[in-house]
Design a protein around this motif. Structure first.
Motif, mmCIF file in Angstrom:
data_model
loop_
_atom_site.group_PDB
_atom_site.id
_atom_site.type_symbol
_atom_site.label_atom_id
_atom_site.label_comp_id
_atom_site.label_asym_id
_atom_site.label_seq_id
_atom_site.Cartn_x
_atom_site.Cartn_y
_atom_site.Cartn_z
ATOM 1 N N ALA A 99 0.739 -1.222 0.271
ATOM 2 C CA ALA A 99 0.007 -0.232 0.170
ATOM 3 C C ALA A 99 0.900 1.287 -0.061
ATOM 4 C CB ALA A 99 -1.249 -0.235 1.239
ATOM 5 N N MET A 100 1.531 0.910 0.757
ATOM 6 C CA MET A 100 2.800 2.612 0.886
ATOM 7 C C MET A 100 3.797 2.952 -0.443
ATOM 8 S SD MET A 100 5.499 3.698 4.182
ATOM 9 C CE MET A 100 6.763 2.173 4.069
ATOM 10 N N GLY A 101 4.217 1.872 -0.886
ATOM 11 C CA GLY A 101 5.080 1.838 -1.971
ATOM 12 C C GLY A 101 4.075 2.130 -3.463
ATOM 13 N N VAL A 102 3.470 2.072 -3.182
ATOM 14 C CA VAL A 102 2.169 1.877 -4.814
ATOM 15 C C VAL A 102 2.085 3.723 -4.219
ATOM 16 C CG1 VAL A 102 0.338 2.064 -6.474
ATOM 17 C CG2 VAL A 102 1.445 -0.367 -5.247
ATOM 18 N N SER A 103 1.562 3.556 -3.160
ATOM 19 C CA SER A 103 1.021 5.329 -2.775
ATOM 20 C C SER A 103 2.442 6.359 -3.844
ATOM 21 C CB SER A 103 0.438 5.407 -1.967
ATOM 22 O OG SER A 103 -0.236 7.512 -1.996
ATOM 23 N N MET A 104 3.098 6.177 -2.558
ATOM 24 C CA MET A 104 4.639 6.884 -2.360
ATOM 25 C C MET A 104 5.535 6.660 -4.123
ATOM 26 S SD MET A 104 5.335 6.866 1.815
ATOM 27 C CE MET A 104 6.846 7.845 1.319
ATOM 28 N N GLY A 105 6.017 5.586 -4.054
ATOM 29 C CA GLY A 105 7.046 4.816 -5.200
ATOM 30 C C GLY A 105 6.153 5.161 -6.198
ATOM 31 N N LEU A 106 5.105 3.612 -6.719
ATOM 32 C CA LEU A 106 4.735 4.427 -8.141
ATOM 33 C C LEU A 106 3.788 5.747 -8.263
ATOM 34 C CD1 LEU A 106 2.695 0.502 -7.997
ATOM 35 C CD2 LEU A 106 5.368 1.983 -9.612
ATOM 36 N N THR A 107 2.456 5.620 -7.486
ATOM 37 C CA THR A 107 2.541 6.928 -7.917
ATOM 38 C C THR A 107 2.727 8.160 -8.000
ATOM 39 O OG1 THR A 107 0.008 6.094 -7.177
ATOM 40 C CG2 THR A 107 -0.444 8.341 -7.772
ATOM 41 N N GLY A 108 3.406 8.787 -6.591
ATOM 42 C CA GLY A 108 3.922 9.588 -6.299
ATOM 43 C C GLY A 108 5.322 9.761 -6.676
ATOM 44 N N GLY A 109 5.653 8.569 -7.681
ATOM 45 C CA GLY A 109 6.841 8.886 -8.654
ATOM 46 C C GLY A 109 7.118 8.752 -9.504
ATOM 47 N N ALA A 110 5.549 8.294 -10.366
ATOM 48 C CA ALA A 110 5.402 8.582 -11.984
ATOM 49 C C ALA A 110 5.117 9.417 -12.463
ATOM 50 C CB ALA A 110 4.265 7.416 -12.552
ATOM 51 N N ILE A 111 4.352 10.407 -11.317
ATOM 52 C CA ILE A 111 4.271 12.352 -11.280
ATOM 53 C C ILE A 111 5.535 12.663 -11.403
ATOM 54 C CG2 ILE A 111 3.377 13.974 -10.672
ATOM 55 C CD1 ILE A 111 1.561 12.621 -10.111
ATOM 56 N N MET A 112 6.511 12.873 -10.176
ATOM 57 C CA MET A 112 7.737 13.513 -10.574
ATOM 58 C C MET A 112 9.363 12.551 -11.426
ATOM 59 S SD MET A 112 8.113 15.374 -7.218
ATOM 60 C CE MET A 112 9.659 16.032 -7.911
ATOM 61 N N SER A 113 9.021 11.877 -12.020
ATOM 62 C CA SER A 113 9.746 11.399 -12.925
ATOM 63 C C SER A 113 8.594 11.751 -14.364
ATOM 64 C CB SER A 113 9.598 9.707 -13.002
ATOM 65 O OG SER A 113 10.227 9.369 -14.427
ATOM 66 N N LYS A 114 7.468 11.923 -14.406
ATOM 67 C CA LYS A 114 7.853 11.929 -15.751
ATOM 68 C C LYS A 114 6.125 13.278 -16.477
ATOM 69 C CE LYS A 114 9.449 8.422 -18.245
ATOM 70 N NZ LYS A 114 10.701 9.397 -19.230
ATOM 71 N N GLY A 115 5.987 14.336 -14.686
ATOM 72 C CA GLY A 115 5.002 14.963 -15.104
ATOM 73 C C GLY A 115 5.249 16.451 -15.396
ATOM 74 N N THR A 116 4.848 17.357 -15.886
ATOM 75 C CA THR A 116 5.107 18.598 -15.658
ATOM 76 C C THR A 116 5.746 19.187 -14.618
ATOM 77 O OG1 THR A 116 2.967 19.325 -15.724
ATOM 78 C CG2 THR A 116 4.178 18.621 -17.637
ATOM 79 N N LEU A 117 6.001 20.316 -14.288
ATOM 80 C CA LEU A 117 6.642 21.260 -13.185
ATOM 81 C C LEU A 117 4.743 21.892 -12.527
ATOM 82 C CD1 LEU A 117 8.297 22.641 -11.592
ATOM 83 C CD2 LEU A 117 8.328 24.397 -12.804
ATOM 84 N N GLU A 118 4.475 21.630 -13.731
ATOM 85 C CA GLU A 118 2.670 22.290 -12.815
ATOM 86 C C GLU A 118 1.972 21.101 -12.276
ATOM 87 O OE1 GLU A 118 4.290 25.501 -15.289
ATOM 88 O OE2 GLU A 118 3.705 23.543 -15.837
ATOM 89 N N GLN A 119 1.420 19.804 -13.258
ATOM 90 C CA GLN A 119 1.515 18.570 -12.421
ATOM 91 C C GLN A 119 2.510 18.646 -10.936
ATOM 92 O OE1 GLN A 119 1.908 16.615 -15.613
ATOM 93 N NE2 GLN A 119 -0.048 16.869 -16.729
ATOM 94 N N LYS A 120 3.903 18.473 -10.869
ATOM 95 C CA LYS A 120 4.600 17.886 -9.415
ATOM 96 C C LYS A 120 4.174 19.044 -8.813
ATOM 97 C CE LYS A 120 8.792 16.619 -12.176
ATOM 98 N NZ LYS A 120 9.992 17.272 -12.506
ATOM 99 N N THR A 121 3.974 20.370 -9.281
ATOM 100 C CA THR A 121 3.493 20.644 -7.578
ATOM 101 C C THR A 121 2.426 21.002 -7.234
ATOM 102 O OG1 THR A 121 3.825 23.188 -9.568
ATOM 103 C CG2 THR A 121 5.181 22.805 -8.264
ATOM 104 N N ARG A 122 1.246 20.512 -8.043
ATOM 105 C CA ARG A 122 -0.042 20.539 -7.555
ATOM 106 C C ARG A 122 0.069 19.283 -7.102
ATOM 107 N NH1 ARG A 122 -4.993 21.257 -12.049
ATOM 108 N NH2 ARG A 122 -6.923 20.642 -11.010
ATOM 109 N N TRP A 123 0.331 18.246 -7.458
ATOM 110 C CA TRP A 123 -0.480 16.428 -6.740
ATOM 111 C C TRP A 123 0.863 15.743 -6.073
ATOM 112 C CZ3 TRP A 123 -2.752 17.474 -12.219
ATOM 113 C CH2 TRP A 123 -3.769 17.664 -12.469
ATOM 114 N N ALA A 124 2.416 15.968 -6.779
ATOM 115 C CA ALA A 124 3.628 15.222 -6.126
ATOM 116 C C ALA A 124 3.915 14.981 -4.666
ATOM 117 C CB ALA A 124 4.601 15.458 -6.288
ATOM 118 N N LEU A 125 3.288 16.300 -3.975
ATOM 119 C CA LEU A 125 4.167 16.456 -2.932
ATOM 120 C C LEU A 125 3.124 15.384 -1.406
ATOM 121 C CD1 LEU A 125 6.578 17.498 -0.777
ATOM 122 C CD2 LEU A 125 5.013 18.761 -0.654
ATOM 123 N N PRO A 126 2.113 16.022 -2.151
ATOM 124 C CA PRO A 126 0.892 15.193 -0.984
ATOM 125 C C PRO A 126 1.165 13.549 -1.023
ATOM 126 C CG PRO A 126 -0.251 17.150 -1.353
ATOM 127 C CD PRO A 126 0.918 17.009 -2.513
#
Length: 399
Positions: A99-126
């Motif tokens: 549960a923790m890995g999918v939330s923090m690693g896969l989902t957050g990681g995908a946005i940080m890896s491939k997201g735009t700057l706006e997407q990172k600041t909007r969704w990634a940190l939480p």
């Protein structure tokens, strides 16, 4: 690397103490009672400062993306410090790691890896701090190992955005996810389904047309909520297209995330193997039959010996992975898949033998070995089935 350092052992002891005090007393509610795991996981994240480390890393990455500072030179990370919690939690509740890995690693990681700057600041940190729960949605009812070939979910371009339709299943955190990375095919007129681009969108729970199912009842890892997603004409604006382009996060991006998902499997397996062996040795010393402890019988000794061989082998694989990470050396596809394949099979074999050593008691929940056995089985399925690992190993060798 041939053994844990003093620092590693200190971290291990602290994590083990947290698990014993905070997780084990609630284990039945987590595994069988439907207690969502997120508050316990948030407490874990805060206790060990993982949220503050995530914030610092996030701020550094954003500053680099904005050009406020030069990218930091790559420094070797101590992979052991991320794998030790995986091992220790998996000794009791592997589902929490999932549960923790999918939330923090896969989902957050995908946005940080491939997201735009706006997407990172909007969704990634939480997601990276587990303030919000994330889900990474690729699997569908008619797909599995052939995730792309059998994919039916679509995104159709409309004025100002896209219309999403489809059904995803076996989605970790699906029932409770606040943020979802939804992977589908671009519906382009005249393009055959098998040739369509793979695209991804960032969704929020509560969007019109998006339905999240209740948690499934599963064979194992009950502490990891799994469910289904239904999308019917969900409208999304273009700013939710991951990476900002239909070419940003396609098959390559998803496959890279697959590799990330598989990296922790050996550590999960090691946790299960260690605990199953530990419980089996204790039981073999205490259980009396025919006037002596069952550990005196050679057939039981053979089982314990084989379990120890598996433990040593998997631990050495984990050590090798840590050492290579320290030196910045990537594993080949054949080696990474070999590690995942062997570790998953070893965890299943060892936990099955633990149940056998316990006999009738092993079939009872209170002795815990049956839970280890059920949890171990998923390691042979998710992150790529045993069969797909064999294919990956062979193809890499023959390439």
């Amino acid at each position: 690397m041939i053994q844990w350092s003093e620092t590693h052992q200190s971290v291990r002891d602290m994590v083990r103490d947290f698990v014993e005090k905070e997780i084990v007393p609630q284990l039945d509610e987590l595994e069988y009672g439907g207690l969502p795991p997120y508050e316990i996981l948030r407490k874990f994240v805060k206790t060990f400062g993982l949220d503050e480390m995530a914030k610092a890393s996030f701020e550094r990455r954003i500053a680099e993306d904005q050009g406020d500072k030069k990218p930091a030179a790559d420094t070797p990370r101590d992979a052991a410090l991320s794998l030790i919690p995986t091992i220790e939690i998996s000794r009791h509740a592997q589902g929490l790691v999932t549960a923790m890995g999918v939330s923090m690693g896969l989902t957050g990681g995908a946005i940080m890896s491939k997201g735009t700057l706006e997407q990172k600041t909007r969704w990634a940190l939480p997601l990276l701090t587990l303030e919000k729960v994330g889900a990474w949605a690729i699997t569908e009812p008619n797909s599995g190992s052939d995730a792309f070939g059998q994919m039916k979910s679509t995104a159709k371009k409309v004025d100002g955005g896209y219309r999403l339709n489809g059904n995803k299943t076996f989605i970790t955190n699906g029932p409770y996810a606040d943020t979802i990375v939804f992977i589908c095919k671009l519906d382009e007129e005249g393009v055959p389904a098998e040739q369509r681009k793979i695209v991804s969108f960032i969704l929020d729970s509560g969007m019109e047309g998006l339905e999240q199912s209740k948690p499934f009842h599963k064979m194992g890892i009950g502490s990891s909520p799994t469910g289904e997603l239904f999308l019917q004409d969900v409208y999304v604006e273009e700013d939710r297209l991951l990476g900002g382009s239909v070419n940003s996060y396609g098959r390559g991006g998803a496959k890279a995330t697959f590799a990330q998902e598989r990296a922790g499997i050996a550590a999960m397996a090691l946790g299960i193997i260690e605990r199953a062996l530990e419980l089996s040795v204790e039981y073999a010393k205490e259980r009396k039959q025919f006037g002596q402890a069952i550990g005196e019988f050679q057939l039981i000794q053979l089982k314990l010996a084989n379990m120890e061989v598996a433990r040593v082998n998997v631990q050495n694989m984990v050590f090798r992975y840590i050492e290579m990470s320290q030196q910045g050396l990537p594993m080949s596809m054949a080696e990474a898949s070999s590690m995942k394949l062997y570790a998953a099979q070893a965890a299943m074999d060892v936990s099955t033998q633990a149940v056998q050593i316990f006999g009738g008691n092993g079939y009872m929940r209170e002795y815990r070995v049956e839970q280890l056995m059920r949890d171990a089985k998923i390691l042979q399925i998710y992150g790529g089935t045993d069969e797909m690992q064999v294919l990956a190993i062979a193809k890499d060798l023959l390439r």
